[in-house]
Design an enzyme around this catalytic site. Structure first.
Site, PDB file in Angstrom:
ATOM      1  N   HIS A  82       0.772  -1.168  -0.181  1.00  0.00           N
ATOM      2  CA  HIS A  82       0.252   0.048   0.184  1.00  0.00           C
ATOM      3  C   HIS A  82       0.853   1.299   0.022  1.00  0.00           C
ATOM      4  CE1 HIS A  82      -2.742   3.259   1.356  1.00  0.00           C
ATOM      5  NE2 HIS A  82      -2.018   3.176   2.366  1.00  0.00           N
ATOM      6  N   ASP A 116       5.313  20.489 -27.808  1.00  0.00           N
ATOM      7  CA  ASP A 116       5.324  19.055 -27.125  1.00  0.00           C
ATOM      8  C   ASP A 116       6.381  19.180 -26.033  1.00  0.00           C
ATOM      9  OD1 ASP A 116       4.049  16.255 -28.506  1.00  0.00           O
ATOM     10  OD2 ASP A 116       5.533  16.179 -26.693  1.00  0.00           O
ATOM     11  N   TRP A 162       7.425   0.423   3.937  1.00  0.00           N
ATOM     12  CA  TRP A 162       7.784   0.980   2.628  1.00  0.00           C
ATOM     13  C   TRP A 162       9.202   1.586   2.703  1.00  0.00           C
ATOM     14  CZ3 TRP A 162       9.083   5.962   1.112  1.00  0.00           C
ATOM     15  CH2 TRP A 162       8.991   7.181   2.274  1.00  0.00           C
ATOM     16  N   SER A 188      11.975   5.835 -14.541  1.00  0.00           N
ATOM     17  CA  SER A 188      10.979   6.658 -15.037  1.00  0.00           C
ATOM     18  C   SER A 188      10.887   8.308 -14.835  1.00  0.00           C
ATOM     19  CB  SER A 188       9.716   5.928 -14.805  1.00  0.00           C
ATOM     20  OG  SER A 188       8.360   6.851 -15.210  1.00  0.00           O
ATOM     21  N   SER A 189      11.079   8.291 -13.480  1.00  0.00           N
ATOM     22  CA  SER A 189      10.960   9.601 -12.865  1.00  0.00           C
ATOM     23  C   SER A 189      12.240  10.499 -13.198  1.00  0.00           C
ATOM     24  CB  SER A 189      10.984   9.743 -11.371  1.00  0.00           C
ATOM     25  OG  SER A 189       9.529   9.061 -10.934  1.00  0.00           O
ATOM     26  N   HIS A 204      13.122  12.290   2.616  1.00  0.00           N
ATOM     27  CA  HIS A 204      12.422  13.638   2.852  1.00  0.00           C
ATOM     28  C   HIS A 204      12.139  14.577   1.310  1.00  0.00           C
ATOM     29  CE1 HIS A 204      10.687  16.151   5.588  1.00  0.00           C
ATOM     30  NE2 HIS A 204      11.047  17.418   4.917  1.00  0.00           N
ATOM     31  N   GLU A 258      11.455  13.478  -1.034  1.00  0.00           N
ATOM     32  CA  GLU A 258      10.129  12.654  -1.665  1.00  0.00           C
ATOM     33  C   GLU A 258       8.861  13.005  -1.392  1.00  0.00           C
ATOM     34  OE1 GLU A 258       8.096   9.474  -2.969  1.00  0.00           O
ATOM     35  OE2 GLU A 258       9.618  10.534  -3.800  1.00  0.00           O
ATOM     36  N   TYR A 310       8.326  16.248  -0.320  1.00  0.00           N
ATOM     37  CA  TYR A 310       8.091  17.639  -1.287  1.00  0.00           C
ATOM     38  C   TYR A 310       7.821  17.176  -2.549  1.00  0.00           C
ATOM     39  CZ  TYR A 310       8.981  19.712   3.396  1.00  0.00           C
ATOM     40  OH  TYR A 310       8.817  19.705   4.620  1.00  0.00           O
ATOM     41  N   SER A 331      -2.546  26.611  -6.705  1.00  0.00           N
ATOM     42  CA  SER A 331      -2.451  28.188  -7.134  1.00  0.00           C
ATOM     43  C   SER A 331      -3.122  28.340  -8.205  1.00  0.00           C
ATOM     44  CB  SER A 331      -0.734  28.346  -7.376  1.00  0.00           C
ATOM     45  OG  SER A 331      -0.142  27.976  -6.150  1.00  0.00           O
ATOM     46  N   HIS A 363      15.763  14.349  10.769  1.00  0.00           N
ATOM     47  CA  HIS A 363      14.670  14.522  11.708  1.00  0.00           C
ATOM     48  C   HIS A 363      13.637  12.979  11.466  1.00  0.00           C
ATOM     49  CE1 HIS A 363      11.938  16.769   8.607  1.00  0.00           C
ATOM     50  NE2 HIS A 363      11.716  15.322   8.451  1.00  0.00           N
ATOM     51  N   HIS A 364      14.027  12.167  10.762  1.00  0.00           N
ATOM     52  CA  HIS A 364      13.400  10.833  10.731  1.00  0.00           C
ATOM     53  C   HIS A 364      14.310   9.981  11.591  1.00  0.00           C
ATOM     54  CE1 HIS A 364      10.468  11.747   7.367  1.00  0.00           C
ATOM     55  NE2 HIS A 364      11.483  12.551   6.978  1.00  0.00           N
ATOM     56  N   THR A 414       6.636  27.306   3.515  1.00  0.00           N
ATOM     57  CA  THR A 414       5.468  26.647   3.493  1.00  0.00           C
ATOM     58  C   THR A 414       4.455  27.614   3.951  1.00  0.00           C
ATOM     59  OG1 THR A 414       6.584  24.555   3.974  1.00  0.00           O
ATOM     60  CG2 THR A 414       4.139  24.669   3.981  1.00  0.00           C
ATOM     61  N   LYS A 429       3.331  30.071   1.349  1.00  0.00           N
ATOM     62  CA  LYS A 429       2.251  29.713   0.519  1.00  0.00           C
ATOM     63  C   LYS A 429       1.001  29.645   0.899  1.00  0.00           C
ATOM     64  CE  LYS A 429       3.515  27.139  -2.794  1.00  0.00           C
ATOM     65  NZ  LYS A 429       4.165  28.204  -3.606  1.00  0.00           N
ATOM     66  N   ARG A 468       2.640   1.654  15.237  1.00  0.00           N
ATOM     67  CA  ARG A 468       2.300   1.376  13.817  1.00  0.00           C
ATOM     68  C   ARG A 468       2.716  -0.117  13.284  1.00  0.00           C
ATOM     69  NH1 ARG A 468       6.323   5.476  10.521  1.00  0.00           N
ATOM     70  NH2 ARG A 468       5.345   4.715   8.837  1.00  0.00           N
TER      71      ARG A 468
END
Length: 531
Positions: A79, A109, A144, A174-175, A258, A260, A262, A273, A307-308, A333, A336, A455
């Site tokens: 998941h 294009d 994950w 791909s990315s 991290h 990721e 964002y 926006s 911080h993780h 942040t 925004k 968890r």
């Protein structure tokens, strides 16, 4: 040529048939559509897995999994990986990005159309591998994050984790290919007069995301390649018995992980926006501040990864630095959020479905951001680490923030993409059911986390039963809303009324509404070349 590949219509032009148009497409609109369709289908699988989790956790005791905790963790892992790598990024970056960036900058294009096609099929192959890993051996039940030693051969001796690693490799390739394409297109193919400071905020968001992907993904690729060799070729990068260190994996993984976060939310910022500007009937407040806030978020995202890792024994000085850096990222942040509010404050607001999802995004993302500041405190994090408080936090940012942005983008642009307009009443019903469902599902998790519920565990003491029941009921409501959204998609495509040239009136004046729709049949190779 057989009709599947090409046929000539009454207009005298040759039009590609189904196979040539969709399998070999080099048209940015078609590839964007493919991305959205594929990520939506995979998203449905990922949502069903999350409902299975909530059925198991609805009441204490063993239910669906009959005490098979490994299988429970396989469901949790797949998941998470599907949502992170194969739903949100492909939809926001591959789908809306491919479709609308060329339109918004006046390009014919993407810069590398064949690379664009390759990018899509790499993503599809990766998703197939990951879903297939569920049925191989005992599956990949690592979470994950794929931490060793659980993800090493000692913890998962079968081939499932290797399949998951290859799936992430394909998604990353791909990315990276897509990012190179996006950056080249935005820098080199803007229409005359379209300077960087005149680009729509959605294009800026995709550009920042492309740079983040390009810089972060190779680090993840290195980490999971080292894990692969540890598992299969006798190396010991993360094995202490051979002189390695599992914490090296954590540092490499979160240096990617991290940014990721964002990468998943920044394209959503761009969509929000566009939508808020359109439905407030005024330009976005503080355009330059919004642009540099995006760049700041993209940059600072790379220097807060530990911080993780507050519970891994890093030094007090390192903890102090990462606490401070994590607080600093709240500033751009906040800029925004306040700019969006200021845009609406002075605007003439119209609450159509896209605007409902946009305001829902601002509200829910703000909650997720505030709980992120709580977890950025090292002392608090030690108490809350790996509890449901963390799950609540990142779902408010991801499944509520990113999902609301995807829905807002769909309702905002579907008239442009298909030539058909959705039913407004249906859209509003879907918004309110989804809004109530996801909040019921995830807000109680804050209370469970503060009470200490861990968890990735499939059973729990009776003390946690009440809020888990509420959470599961919320998940079922959100799932019903998601199924209703699938109905809305098909209803729009097959029975929706014909969309106006610009369905949102004078508010939507950007380039994407002034170019032809639906997609032209030609591929890039048949366009006239500019000498």
């Amino acid at each position: 040529m057989p009709p599947t590949y090409a046929h000539t219509l009454d207009d005298g032009h040759e039009h590609p048939g189904f196979i040539r148009r969709w399998l070999f497409s080099t048209n940015h609109k078609d590839i964007g559509t493919l991305y959205l369709f594929a990520s939506g289908s995979i998203g449905l699988v990922a949502v069903i897995l999350s409902v299975i989790i909530r059925v198991e956790l609805m009441t204490p005791g063993d239910h669906l999994f009959q005490g098979n905790h490994q299988l429970y963790n396989v469901v949790v892992t797949v998941h998470g990986l599907l949502m992170m790598f194969f739903v949100v990024i492909p939809a926001l970056f591959g789908g809306f990005g491919n479709y609308f960036v060329p339109l918004l900058i006046g390009a014919p294009d993407m810069a590398f159309p064949r690379l664009n096609n390759l990018s899509f099929w790499l993503f599809v192959a990766g998703a197939a591998l990951l879903i297939g890993s569920i049925f191989v051996g005992e599956g990949a039940g690592t979470g994950w994050t794929l931490y060793p030693p659980l993800s090493a051969a000692i913890g998962h001796p079968g081939a499932a984790v290797d399949m998951a690693i290859f799936a992430i490799h394909l998604s990353g390739a791909s990315s990276i290919v897509g990012s190179i394409n996006m950056i080249t297109t935005i820098f080199n193919m803007r229409a005359p007069g379209m300077t960087l400071h005149k680009m729509p905020l959605f294009v800026w968001a995709e550009l920042v995301t492309a740079f983040q992907l390009l810089l972060a993904l190779p680090v993840l690729a290195g980490a999971i390649t080292m894990l692969l060799t540890d598992r299969n070729f006798g190396t010991a990068f993360f094995d202490p018995s051979g002189g390695g260190d599992p914490l090296l994996f954590l540092n490499l993984f979160w240096f990617f992980g991290h940014p990721e976060v964002y990468i998943m939310i920044v394209p959503g910022f761009g969509i929000i926006s566009q939508v808020i500007s359109t439905f407030s009937k005024r330009p976005i407040f503080g355009y330059l501040g919004m642009v540099y806030a995006l760049i700041a978020i993209g940059t600072i995202g790379f220097v807060v990864w530990a911080h993780h890792m507050f519970t891994t024994g890093i030094s007090a000085d390192a903890r102090a630095y990462f606490v401070a850096a994590s607080m600093v990222i709240a500033v751009p942040t906040g800029i925004k959020v306040f700019s969006w509010i200021a845009t609406m404050w002075e605007g003439s607001i119209e609450f159509k479905t896209p605007m409902l999802f946009a305001t829902g995004f601002v509200f829910l993302f703000t909650i997720g951001g505030v709980t992120g500041v709580v977890l950025a405190n090292a002392g608090v994090d030690v108490a809350l680490h790996n509890t449901y408080y963390v799950v609540a936090h990142f779902h408010y940012v991801m499944s509520l923030g990113a999902a609301f942005a995807i829905f807002a983008g769909f309702y905002y642009w579907i008239g442009k993409m298909s030539g058909r307009q959705y039913d407004e009443t249906f859209g509003k019903i879907q918004f309110w059911t989804f809004f109530v469902g996801v909040n019921l599902a995830f807000f109680p998790m804050h209370f469970l986390g503060l009470a200490g519920m861990p968890r990735r565990i499939s059973d729990y003491p009776d003390a946690f039963a009440g809020w888990n029941m509420v959470s599961s009921i919320g998940a079922f409501i959100a799932f019903a809303s998601t199924l209703f959204f699938v109905f809305i998609v098909f209803h729009t495509l097959f029975a929706g009324r014909k969309a106006a040239g610009n369905p949102w009136g004078e508010g939507a004046t950007t380039l994407e509404w002034s170019l032809p729709s639906p997609p032209p049949f030609h591929t890039y190779e048949e366009l006239p070349r500019v000498k």
